[in-house]
Design a protein around this motif. Structure first.
Motif, short mmCIF file in Angstrom:
data_model
loop_
_atom_site.label_atom_id
_atom_site.label_comp_id
_atom_site.label_asym_id
_atom_site.label_seq_id
_atom_site.Cartn_x
_atom_site.Cartn_y
_atom_site.Cartn_z
N LYS A 19 112.28 58.82 -3.91
CA LYS A 19 113.34 59.22 -2.98
C LYS A 19 113.43 58.25 -1.81
N MET A 20 112.27 57.89 -1.23
CA MET A 20 112.26 56.98 -0.09
C MET A 20 112.73 55.59 -0.51
N GLU A 21 112.33 55.16 -1.70
CA GLU A 21 112.77 53.84 -2.19
C GLU A 21 114.28 53.81 -2.38
N SER A 22 114.85 54.92 -2.85
CA SER A 22 116.30 55.01 -3.03
C SER A 22 117.02 54.97 -1.68
N LEU A 23 116.47 55.71 -0.70
CA LEU A 23 117.06 55.69 0.65
C LEU A 23 116.98 54.30 1.27
N LEU A 24 115.85 53.63 1.06
CA LEU A 24 115.68 52.27 1.59
C LEU A 24 116.66 51.31 0.93
N LYS A 25 116.82 51.43 -0.38
CA LYS A 25 117.75 50.56 -1.10
C LYS A 25 119.17 50.72 -0.58
N ASN A 26 119.58 51.97 -0.35
CA ASN A 26 120.93 52.23 0.17
C ASN A 26 121.10 51.65 1.57
N ARG A 27 120.05 51.77 2.39
CA ARG A 27 120.12 51.20 3.74
C ARG A 27 120.26 49.68 3.68
N ILE A 28 119.51 49.03 2.79
CA ILE A 28 119.58 47.57 2.66
C ILE A 28 120.92 47.14 2.10
N LEU A 29 121.44 47.89 1.12
CA LEU A 29 122.75 47.58 0.56
C LEU A 29 123.84 47.64 1.62
N ASN A 30 123.71 48.58 2.54
CA ASN A 30 124.70 48.71 3.61
C ASN A 30 124.67 47.52 4.57
N LEU A 31 123.55 46.79 4.57
CA LEU A 31 123.45 45.62 5.44
C LEU A 31 124.46 44.53 5.05
N SER A 32 124.87 44.52 3.76
CA SER A 32 125.81 43.49 3.30
C SER A 32 127.15 43.58 4.00
N SER A 33 127.47 44.77 4.56
CA SER A 33 128.73 44.92 5.28
C SER A 33 128.55 44.64 6.78
N GLN A 34 127.31 44.43 7.19
CA GLN A 34 127.02 44.21 8.61
C GLN A 34 126.59 42.78 8.92
N ILE A 35 126.00 42.11 7.92
CA ILE A 35 125.56 40.73 8.12
C ILE A 35 126.19 39.84 7.06
N ASP A 36 126.38 38.57 7.39
CA ASP A 36 127.01 37.63 6.46
C ASP A 36 125.94 37.00 5.56
N ILE A 37 125.95 37.41 4.30
CA ILE A 37 124.97 36.86 3.34
C ILE A 37 125.64 35.96 2.30
N SER A 38 126.95 35.72 2.47
CA SER A 38 127.71 35.00 1.44
C SER A 38 127.18 33.59 1.19
N GLU A 39 126.83 32.87 2.26
CA GLU A 39 126.35 31.49 2.09
C GLU A 39 125.03 31.46 1.32
N ILE A 40 124.12 32.36 1.69
CA ILE A 40 122.82 32.41 1.01
C ILE A 40 123.00 32.83 -0.44
N LEU A 41 123.88 33.82 -0.68
CA LEU A 41 124.11 34.31 -2.04
C LEU A 41 124.75 33.23 -2.91
N THR A 42 125.64 32.44 -2.33
CA THR A 42 126.26 31.33 -3.07
C THR A 42 125.21 30.31 -3.47
N ARG A 43 124.30 29.99 -2.55
CA ARG A 43 123.25 29.04 -2.83
C ARG A 43 122.30 29.54 -3.93
N ILE A 44 121.98 30.83 -3.86
CA ILE A 44 121.11 31.43 -4.89
C ILE A 44 121.79 31.38 -6.25
N ASN A 45 123.10 31.69 -6.28
CA ASN A 45 123.83 31.67 -7.55
C ASN A 45 123.90 30.27 -8.14
N LYS A 46 124.06 29.26 -7.28
CA LYS A 46 124.09 27.89 -7.78
C LYS A 46 122.76 27.51 -8.43
#
Length: 220
Positions: free
Chosen positions: A77-104
């Motif tokens: 349960k706590m791991e699920s709550l933590l995952k949801n909290r971290i997923l919500n960070l994608s709308s608050q912080i810009d991770i696009s550049e890092i994600l693009t680099r990882i995908n490359k």
């Protein structure tokens, strides 16, 4: 905020007291009332009612702890709550550049692997933030003593879920009065109400905070 049950001739008024000790000396009644409370905290059936003028959802506003031998922030349960909290960070912080680099880098890796195989295969070349969270294993730091574990669990949980009440069932049997006093101070600091439910009077609270149902089901 108030809490009532049709079998209990008393209203727990948390505007008057921020914590209560509820002692149920009758074994059958203890089991029945605590079972309902545990069930309701998990979305099941029961007759406990939590209200602020009007009834409020007990499931969303109450944390009920009873298995102190296995208490850990690292549960499903706590791991699920933590995952949801971290997923919500994608709308608050810009991770696009890092994600693009990882995908490359990921595409380069999969193409290197495929080029060295003697047969034709396909690969999913897109790494999303959610897929990354499955690869990265986040764990909460675990405390050592039972008191520390309980304080840590409640602290983390109330950061992930805006609860109003913590109910601790049978805590008086595994934690001494001095540690319980420390726990009360820690929870009160977070502006969360507290209810202790025990099967015998462990003298952990003052008389004005204590409600007792004796073996004959009489309210004291």
């Amino acid at each position: 905020m108030k809490m009532v049950h049709p079998n209990v001739d008393y209203c727990f008024d948390f505007q008057k007291n921020y914590f209560y000790s509820f002692v149920i000396e009758n074994a059958d009644e203890y089991f029945k009332l605590t079972k309902q409370l545990i069930s309701q905290s998990e979305g099941g059936d029961g007759e406990w009612v939590l209200s602020e003028i009007l009834p409020i959802d007990l499931t969303k506003n109450t944390l009920v702890l009873f298995d102190f031998y296995n208490i850990s922030c690292n549960n499903k349960k706590m791991e699920s709550l933590l995952k949801n909290r971290i997923l919500n960070l994608s709308s608050q912080i810009d991770i696009s550049e890092i994600l693009t680099r990882i995908n490359k880098d990921f595409i380069d890796l999969t193409e290197l692997i495929i080029s060295n195989l003697d047969f034709s295969v396909d690969a999913n070349n897109e790494i999303t933030f959610e897929i990354l969270l499955k690869i990265i294993k986040f764990n909460f730091n675990e405390e050592k003593t039972l008191l520390e574990k309980i304080i840590s669990f409640i602290g983390v949980y109330c950061q992930l879920v805006p609860i109003k009440l913590v109910v601790l069932i049978g805590l008086g049997a595994v934690l001494n009065a001095k540690d319980i006093e420390k726990l009360i101070k820690e929870i009160d600091y977070k502006d969360i109400k507290i209810m202790f439910i025990d099967s015998c009077d462990n003298e952990i609270c003052h008389k004005e905070n204590k409600i007792i149902i004796d073996k004959d089901l009489c309210l004291i």
